[in-house]
Design an enzyme around this catalytic site. Structure first.
Site, PDB file in Angstrom:
ATOM      1  N   ASP A  35     -99.430 -63.559   1.824  1.00 47.23           N
ATOM      2  CA  ASP A  35    -100.841 -63.921   1.767  1.00 47.23           C
ATOM      3  C   ASP A  35    -100.791 -65.374   1.324  1.00 47.23           C
ATOM      4  O   ASP A  35    -100.517 -65.647   0.149  1.00 47.23           O
ATOM      5  CB  ASP A  35    -101.584 -63.065   0.743  1.00 47.23           C
ATOM      6  CG  ASP A  35    -103.063 -63.401   0.739  1.00 47.23           C
ATOM      7  OD1 ASP A  35    -103.391 -64.601   0.713  1.00 47.23           O
ATOM      8  OD2 ASP A  35    -103.895 -62.481   0.772  1.00 47.23           O
ATOM      9  N   HIS A  36    -101.012 -66.298   2.226  1.00 52.78           N
ATOM     10  CA  HIS A  36    -100.670 -67.681   1.885  1.00 52.78           C
ATOM     11  C   HIS A  36    -101.537 -68.234   0.752  1.00 52.78           C
ATOM     12  O   HIS A  36    -101.178 -69.211   0.116  1.00 52.78           O
ATOM     13  CB  HIS A  36    -100.655 -68.586   3.124  1.00 52.78           C
ATOM     14  CG  HIS A  36    -102.014 -69.005   3.601  1.00 52.78           C
ATOM     15  ND1 HIS A  36    -102.780 -68.209   4.394  1.00 52.78           N
ATOM     16  CD2 HIS A  36    -102.734 -70.130   3.401  1.00 52.78           C
ATOM     17  CE1 HIS A  36    -103.917 -68.826   4.659  1.00 52.78           C
ATOM     18  NE2 HIS A  36    -103.920 -70.003   4.075  1.00 52.78           N
TER      19      HIS A  36
ATOM     20  N   HIS B 169    -107.108 -62.641   1.286  1.00 55.68           N
ATOM     21  CA  HIS B 169    -107.231 -63.822   0.424  1.00 55.68           C
ATOM     22  C   HIS B 169    -108.274 -63.641  -0.692  1.00 55.68           C
ATOM     23  O   HIS B 169    -108.048 -63.970  -1.848  1.00 55.68           O
ATOM     24  CB  HIS B 169    -107.616 -65.055   1.234  1.00 55.68           C
ATOM     25  CG  HIS B 169    -106.769 -65.276   2.450  1.00 55.68           C
ATOM     26  ND1 HIS B 169    -105.425 -65.003   2.474  1.00 55.68           N
ATOM     27  CD2 HIS B 169    -107.059 -65.758   3.684  1.00 55.68           C
ATOM     28  CE1 HIS B 169    -104.939 -65.308   3.665  1.00 55.68           C
ATOM     29  NE2 HIS B 169    -105.910 -65.765   4.424  1.00 55.68           N
TER      30      HIS B 169
HETATM   31  C1  BG6 Z   1    -106.145 -67.544   7.597  1.00 51.96           C
HETATM   32  C2  BG6 Z   1    -107.262 -67.036   8.450  1.00 51.96           C
HETATM   33  O1  BG6 Z   1    -105.499 -66.466   6.955  1.00 51.96           O
HETATM   34  O2  BG6 Z   1    -106.651 -68.430   6.611  1.00 51.96           O
HETATM   35  C3  BG6 Z   1    -107.995 -68.206   9.099  1.00 51.96           C
HETATM   36  O3  BG6 Z   1    -106.747 -66.189   9.452  1.00 51.96           O
HETATM   37  C4  BG6 Z   1    -108.440 -69.196   8.068  1.00 51.96           C
HETATM   38  O4  BG6 Z   1    -109.111 -67.741   9.850  1.00 51.96           O
HETATM   39  C5  BG6 Z   1    -107.276 -69.586   7.154  1.00 51.96           C
HETATM   40  O5  BG6 Z   1    -108.916 -70.346   8.751  1.00 51.96           O
HETATM   41  C6  BG6 Z   1    -107.758 -70.445   5.999  1.00 51.96           C
HETATM   42  O6  BG6 Z   1    -106.665 -70.914   5.279  1.00 51.96           O
HETATM   43  P1  BG6 Z   1    -106.740 -72.259   4.424  1.00 51.96           P
HETATM   44  O7  BG6 Z   1    -105.431 -72.329   3.721  1.00 51.96           O
HETATM   45  O8  BG6 Z   1    -106.964 -73.374   5.402  1.00 51.96           O
HETATM   46  O9  BG6 Z   1    -107.915 -72.107   3.505  1.00 51.96           O
END
Ligand code: BG6
Length: 518
Positions: free
Chosen positions: A192-193, A255
């Protein structure tokens, strides 16, 4: 690997990284740049190799060129020129093999190539399989890794997988069973980044490292918590995937709830991956489920963007986006009022919202403390604003606290003062990208910031109830023009409790005196 070892003892060890989906967007934008940054920072020595895998034929030289281009475009370190000695030494570690993931013979060839690389770079048989692929393929890849002999080396074997992990609890369970036929839970690293983001990891330190906050972190002192994950982008070229997922599954189940667990969890008894994950899952289990469709209606807002204009640019509505059903009822926005029913948080609303095509790209947590009594001392004469602690996750990284103070030189005027610390604005700070941390952690065997199966399953159970209620009333979706803050009902969600959304990034707070380091 015993994941209950103290983290300090988990050293990075040389490994072969297998990138499945090596010609895709994630590899190009995130994975190759992350590997290069780790290399530049000395976290990868010379005992590593990267094997790019995808169906498309590519020569090794073409692949290395792709990697170079991706680093030039997306890496926080600028790459050496393609002819430089240093670049050639790095690029030497990259190989490519075209692979049909349903054909086990290809995996056997891969096994031979891997053993050659392990000998060449003196790698002790550690293998990390990174599946930047559609989840439907996780099962067959895992199976063929085993059949092809890739799990027979002497070192560790780890599977790193991307979201979405399923579409609902039932499909996630099925997916999990397929993977578990081959890998043990402690070998599976679910990304989950958001958990790799600097300030999400900092939440723990801010909470548990400060006498200012720790004693106040409960329902006696906190009035409500607001979490915003706003994006200015629409669905870009991902309409096909997004139309079947929607904001709840794309951002909410993972997230959003992960950030909520970091804010709400109890202090773990030890600083070990499993202890931290145990505390997070307890929060998920304490989420008050929406028992009926009416509960969902009263506490959750869903919206879809229509055409709008942002800074003079006309933007299409969601239904006009490519690969989106022109009658789609998929939500591009959702907000919810959530309760964590435990002793610490009983009665404190958590307001969460996320959406595409909002006015600002921001990830922010606002902790609003309870107001001072209005009928005693200063409160009788002055309007005292509540204290806020704001954690800015992205794109600015930092925190600010808002307090009340006397306006200098005046007899008795009070004004809000915000002390704003932006860590990413400081010269010389170049925070690692989420993917760098996560790849590095997975290499060390540190699973703290990866989601464990019980977290994933519990999050799905919570989200599935919302999705089920929406499915019953599928036409019941609100709209908002692209570039606005979402449907009006989102304001009402807070208004009925006597609160409002604080402006993100402190924008529009004209009455506040800002003391900034940027
Ligand atoms: C991803 C989603 O997990 O996270 C995307 O699939 C979203 O739809 C993205 O744009 C947002 O990540 P960050 O790090 O740019 O906030």
């Amino acid at each position: 690997m015993n994941t209950n070892q103290p983290l300090e003892s988990l050293k990075t060890s040389g490994a072969v990284f297998f990138i499945f989906g090596a010609t895709g967007d994630l590899a190009r934008r995130k994975l190759f740049p992350a590997i290069y940054s780790l290399y530049r920072e000395g976290k990868l020595a010379q005992d590593f190799a990267v094997v790019g895998l995808a169906r498309r034929p590519r020569t090794r030289e073409e692949f290395r060129l792709d990697v170079h281009t991706s680093i030039q475009e997306f890496c926080r370190y600028s790459s050496d020129s393609i002819e430089d000695e240093e670049w050639l030494t790095f690029a030497e570690h990259f190989e490519y093999q075209s692979l049909d993931i349903n054909n086990v013979d290809g995996f056997r060839e891969l096994c031979v190539l891997t053993e050659e690389l392990e000998t060449k770079f003196n790698i002790p048989g550690n293998r990390m399989f990174y599946l930047a692929l559609a989840p439907e393929l996780f099962g067959s890849v895992s199976y063929n890794l085993k059949e092809g002999g890739l799990l027979e080396s002497a070192g560790w074997h780890r599977l790193v997988i991307e979201k979405p992990f399923g579409y609902d609890l039932a499909s996630a369970e099925k997916l999990n069973e397929q993977i578990r036929e081959v890998f043990r839970e402690e070998e599976i690293y679910r990304i989950d980044h958001y958990l790799g983001k600097e300030m999400v990891q900092n939440i723990e330190v801010i909470r548990f490292g400060n006498a200012f906050f720790e004693p106040l972190w409960n329902n006696k002192h906190i009035a409500n918590i607001q979490i915003t994950l706003g994006e200015t982008v629409g669905v870009e070229d991902r309409g096909g995937y997004y139309d079947s997922a929607g904001a709840l599954r794309d951002m909410g189940q993972n997230h959003m709830l992960q950030m909520l667990t970091m804010i709400a969890m109890e202090p773990p008894s030890r600083l070990l991956p499993e202890d931290i994950r145990d505390e997070k899952v307890k929060v998920l289990r304490s989420l008050r489920p929406y028992a009926t469709s009416d509960d969902v209606k009263n506490n959750v807002v869903r919206g879809q963007y229509t055409a709008g204009e942002v800074r003079g640019t006309e933007l299409p509505g969601y239904r006009q986006e490519e690969k989106v059903d022109p009658n789609s009822n998929t939500e591009t926005y959702f907000a919810a009022r959530v309760f964590v029913d435990n002793f610490r948080w009983a009665g404190v609303p958590f307001y969460i919202r996320t959406g595409k095509r909002l006015p600002v790209k921001t990830t922010e947590v606002v902790v609003e403390f309870k107001s001072m009594p209005t009928n005693v001392y200063l409160g009788q004469k002055h309007k005292l604003e509540p204290n806020l602690l704001v954690i800015r996750v992205n794109p600015m990284e930092g925190i600010y606290i808002k307090i009340n103070a006397k306006k200098p030189g005046t007899d008795s005027q009070i004004e809000p003062l915000a002390m704003d610390f932006c860590q990413s604005c400081m010269i010389g700070i170049n925070s690692p990208e989420a993917y760098e941390r996560l790849i590095h952690d997975a290499t060390k065997g540190d699973s703290t910031y990866f989601t464990r199966w019980d977290e994933v399953a519990t999050a799905w159970s919570f989200v599935d109830r919302i999705a089920a209620a929406w499915a019953e009333n599928s036409g019941d979706i609100e709209t908002y023009p692209a570039g606005s803050w979402g449907p009006k009902a989102t304001e009402d969600l807070l208004a009925k409790d006597g609160y409002f959304w604080w402006p993100v990034n402190g924008q529009d707070e004209d009455n506040v005196v800002w003391i900034k380091n940027h």
